[in-house]
Motif scaffolding. Structure first.
Motif, PDB file in Angstrom:
ATOM      1  N   LYS A 342      25.714  19.158  84.561  1.00  0.00           N
ATOM      2  CA  LYS A 342      26.868  18.717  83.772  1.00  0.00           C
ATOM      3  C   LYS A 342      26.813  17.208  83.607  1.00  0.00           C
ATOM      4  O   LYS A 342      26.225  16.495  84.421  1.00  0.00           O
ATOM      5  CB  LYS A 342      28.183  19.132  84.434  1.00  0.00           C
ATOM      6  N   ARG A 343      27.454  16.744  82.590  1.00  0.00           N
ATOM      7  CA  ARG A 343      27.371  15.327  82.262  1.00  0.00           C
ATOM      8  C   ARG A 343      27.943  14.472  83.373  1.00  0.00           C
ATOM      9  O   ARG A 343      29.016  14.750  83.880  1.00  0.00           O
ATOM     10  CB  ARG A 343      28.136  15.067  80.972  1.00  0.00           C
ATOM     11  N   GLU A 544      32.993  15.303  79.563  1.00  0.00           N
ATOM     12  CA  GLU A 544      32.044  15.827  78.585  1.00  0.00           C
ATOM     13  C   GLU A 544      32.602  15.755  77.169  1.00  0.00           C
ATOM     14  O   GLU A 544      33.760  16.109  76.929  1.00  0.00           O
ATOM     15  CB  GLU A 544      31.716  17.288  78.930  1.00  0.00           C
ATOM     16  N   ARG A 550      26.506  20.847  74.272  1.00  0.00           N
ATOM     17  CA  ARG A 550      26.600  21.148  75.700  1.00  0.00           C
ATOM     18  C   ARG A 550      27.765  22.086  76.031  1.00  0.00           C
ATOM     19  O   ARG A 550      27.615  23.015  76.812  1.00  0.00           O
ATOM     20  CB  ARG A 550      26.745  19.851  76.504  1.00  0.00           C
TER      21      ARG A 550
END
Length: 577
Positions: A342-343, A544, A550
Motif C-alpha cells: 500500500k502507498r 492513497e 491502485r
C-alpha cells in the motif's frame, strides 16, 4: 417612555449589553454559530446521520477527498439478504453474528435501533402496550415524586437560608462587637409585634429618635457598659422617660439574644439536614427514571415515526389483516485492513503525539471540518470536539478491553492507516397471517450490507458521531427528567446573565503562530483549487489517491475476500447457499 426615548436609551448601550439582551431566552446554539453554509446545513438536516451525507458524496462517481481522506465503497459489494425462518431463528442468527465478529478481530457498534408493532398482532401488541403503559406510569410517578421533592427542597432551602442569615449576624456581632444588625432585627421582627403603644415603632410618634437611640446602645464602644437610666440620659442625651423605656428594651433584647442564638443554631442544623436529604432524593429519583425513559424511547407504536416510513412500505399492510412486529438495528462493523504494497506516507517514521506513536496524525483538517458538522447536527457547543477532547478520545480508542465482548480489539491501531467497514442495516419482522392457511413466520433482512474502505481519519469521524449521538441521547434524557447535568448546563450557558460573570478572554495567538497558520491555510486552499491537477503537480495528501491504478486493482480486490466472509457467515447460519 416614548419610542424616541427608548431609542435614545438603546443607543447608549454598548454592543456587548445589546448582545446580552438579545441572548435572553434564545436557544442554546443557533445555526449561524457553527459557521456552515446554508446548503450544507440543509443537507445535514435532511439526513439521519452526518455519516450518511459523507457516504452519499463518497459514492458519487470517483470518490471525493482522495489523498486527504480515503473512503471508498465497491458498488458490487452492496448486497441485500433476506432469510425467512421459523420464529426465533432470525434472532439467533443476529446474536451469533455479533458474538462472532470480535473473534475475527472486528469492532461492532450499534448506531441506531427502533421497534414498531401493528395493532393487528394482538399478542405482541398487547404485550407492547402493557409494557409501554407501565413504563409511562412509572415515569409519571417518578416525575411527580421528583417534583414534590423539589417543592419540599425549595421550602426547606428558603428556611435554611433565613436561619443562616441570622447566624451570620450573630457571628458578625461576636467578631466585630457591633450589635447594629441584631438590634435592627429585634426591632423589626420581635418588638414590632408587642402591640400598639408598646413597640418602639409606635413610640416613635412621641420620641422620633428612639429606634436610633436603641441601636446606638449596641455600638462597640458601649459593649462592656452596664446601662442605667442615668447613663443612658448622659450618653445618649435623651429624656428620663425615654431612657427608662430604652433600658427595658435593652434588657429584653439581651434576653432574646441569649435564648434565640441556640434555637437558631438547632433549627438551622435540623432544616439543613432535611434540605440535603430532599436534595439527595431529587437526584435519586432522576437516576431511577433514566433506565425507564431510555427503554420508553426505544419503543414506539406504528405511525409515531415519520409517515413515509410505513405508509409507503409494501411490508406494512394492515388492511390485509396481517399482524406485524418489526425491529430494526444499524451496525458498524470494522477492523484493520492491511494490504501489501500500500502507498507509503512521505515520512514512514512514527510520530509520537500524546504518547501515541502514529504513522500519520489522524486529527487533521478533514476531521475538523466534519466534526463541526457533527456538532451542529447534535447541537453540541461549537468547538466542542477540539484537539484536547479528540486526543483524549484517541487514547480510549487504542486501549484493548478484553472483558467486554464488543470491545475485544481496539477501535484504532496507530500503526495502521486503513480499515474495512461494513455498514449493516438489519430488519427483523415477525408476521402472522389469518387462518386457516396462515401462520407465524420470522423474516430477517440485511437491507443492505455495504462494504467500505476507510482511512483512519474517516474512521475517527465515525467514532466522533457515535460519541455525539451518545451525548445527545443523554442530554435529551437529562432535559426530560431535569437532571443535575441539565441544571449545570443552563447555569453555565446563562452564567454571564444570571451571575454577572464575565467570560474569560481568549488568548490571542502569537505573531509567529499567526504567520504559520496563515501559510498552512493558504497551502490547503491552493491544494483544493488545484485538486483536478494534483496528480501532475503534487501529492494531494498522505493517503492513497491513485484511484484507477491502485484503489480499483488492489484495495477493492482485497476487500472482496472480507466481504465474501461476511455474506457466507449469514448464509451458513440461515442454512442456504
Amino acid at each position: 417612555m416614548t419610542s424616541t426615548a427608548r431609542s435614545s436609551h438603546m443607543a447608549e448601550l454598548s454592543h456587548e449589553e445589546k448582545e446580552e439582551i438579545r441572548n435572553i431566552g434564545r436557544e442554546e446554539w443557533q445555526r449561524w454559530d457553527y459557521d456552515l453554509p446554508p446548503d450544507e446545513i440543509a443537507a445535514i438536516d435532511n439526513r439521519g446521520l452526518v455519516i450518511d451525507l459523507l457516504q452519499e458524496r463518497a459514492r458519487e462517481g470517483k470518490p471525493r477527498y482522495l489523498g486527504f481522506a480515503f473512503y471508498v465503497a465497491a458498488l458490487n459489494m452492496d448486497i441485500v439478504l433476506d432469510f425467512t425462518t421459523q420464529v426465533g431463528e432470525g434472532l439467533n442468527m443476529y446474536w451469533s453474528y455479533v458474538f462472532q465478529m470480535p473473534k475475527w478481530s472486528y469492532n461492532v457498534r450499534k448506531v441506531s435501533e427502533s421497534m414498531e408493532v401493528s395493532p393487528i398482532h394482538t399478542d405482541a401488541y398487547n404485550l407492547f402496550i402493557a409494557q409501554r403503559n407501565r413504563l409511562e406510569g412509572q415515569i409519571k410517578q417518578g416525575l411527580a415524586s421528583a417534583m414534590d421533592a423539589v417543592k419540599d427542597y425549595e421550602l426547606l432551602a428558603h428556611d435554611a437560608r433565613r436561619y443562616k442569615e441570622i447566624l451570620d449576624y450573630f457571628r458578625e456581632e461576636r467578631e466585630r462587637g457591633d450589635e447594629h444588625v441584631l438590634r435592627s432585627l429585634f426591632v423589626d421582627r420581635v418588638d414590632a409585634h408587642t402591640g400598639e403603644g408598646y413597640s418602639m415603632i409606635t413610640m416613635a410618634k412621641r420620641w422620633p429618635t428612639i429606634i436610633t437611640d436603641f441601636i446606638r446602645m449596641g455600638q462597640k464602644k458601649y459593649r462592656k457598659v452596664k446601662w442605667t437610666t442615668d447613663k443612658i440620659v448622659r450618653e445618649l442625651d435623651v429624656s428620663q422617660a425615654e431612657a427608662t423605656v430604652l433600658l427595658t428594651k435593652d434588657r429584653l433584647f439581651h434576653e432574646w439574644k441569649k435564648l434565640f442564638r441556640p434555637t437558631v443554631a438547632e433549627r438551622y442544623s435540623r432544616i439543613k439536614a432535611l434540605s440535603e436529604s430532599r436534595k439527595k432524593s431529587i437526584d435519586t429519583y432522576r437516576t431511577w427514571l433514566r433506565p425507564y425513559v431510555t427503554r420508553h424511547k426505544s419503543m414506539r407504536e406504528m405511525g409515531e415515526s415519520r409517515g413515509t416510513g410505513w405508509v409507503n412500505s409494501p411490508y406494512m399492510i394492515p388492511a390485509f389483516g396481517g399482524a406485524y412486529a418489526s425491529t430494526n438495528a444499524r451496525l458498524w462493523v470494522w477492523k484493520v485492513f492491511p494490504i501489501g504494497e500500500k502507498r507509503k506516507p512521505e515520512a514512514r517514521t512514527e510520530r509520537t503525539i500524546d504518547g501515541i506513536p502514529w504513522l500519520i496524525d489522524p486529527y487533521d483538517d478533514f476531521v475538523r471540518e466534519w466534526a463541526r458538522k457533527i456538532e451542529y447536527k447534535y447541537r453540541l457547543p461549537p468547538g466542542f470536539y477540539n484537539e484536547k477532547r479528540i486526543r483524549s478520545m484517541l487514547h480510549g480508542y487504542i486501549i484493548k478491553h478484553p472483558h467486554q465482548a464488543e470491545n475485544q480489539v481496539p477501535a484504532m491501531v496507530p500503526s495502521e492507516l486503513y480499515y474495512v467497514l461494513f455498514d449493516i442495516n438489519i430488519e427483523r419482522i415477525i408476521s402472522r397471517t389469518p387462518p386457516p392457511a396462515g401462520g407465524e413466520i420470522e423474516d430477517l433482512m440485511i437491507n443492505p450490507l455495504r462494504t467500505w474502505i476507510a482511512s483512519q481519519n474517516v474512521l475517527l469521524v465515525h467514532l466522533i458521531e457515535l460519541d455525539a449521538r451518545d451525548r445527545a441521547f443523554d442530554r435529551e434524557i437529562d432535559e426530560m427528567i431535569g437532571s443535575k447535568e441539565a441544571e449545570t448546563s443552563i447555569l453555565e450557558r446563562e452564567k454571564e446573565i444570571l451571575l454577572g460573570e464575565q467570560k474569560k478572554p481568549e488568548k490571542k495567538a502569537s505573531a509567529s503562530a499567526r504567520i504559520v497558520n496563515n501559510i498552512k491555510s493558504k497551502h490547503r486552499w491552493l491544494k483544493i483549487k488545484l485538486s483536478p491537477y494534483s496528480r501532475y503537480l503534487f501529492r494531494p495528501g498522505p493517503y492513497e489517491s491513485a484511484f484507477y491504478e491502485r484503489v480499483v486493482k488492489m484495495y477493492l480486490v482485497e476487500a472482496g475476500g472480507l466481504y465474501k466472509q461476511q455474506v457466507d457467515f449469514w448464509k451458513r447460519k440461515a442454512g442456504v447457499g
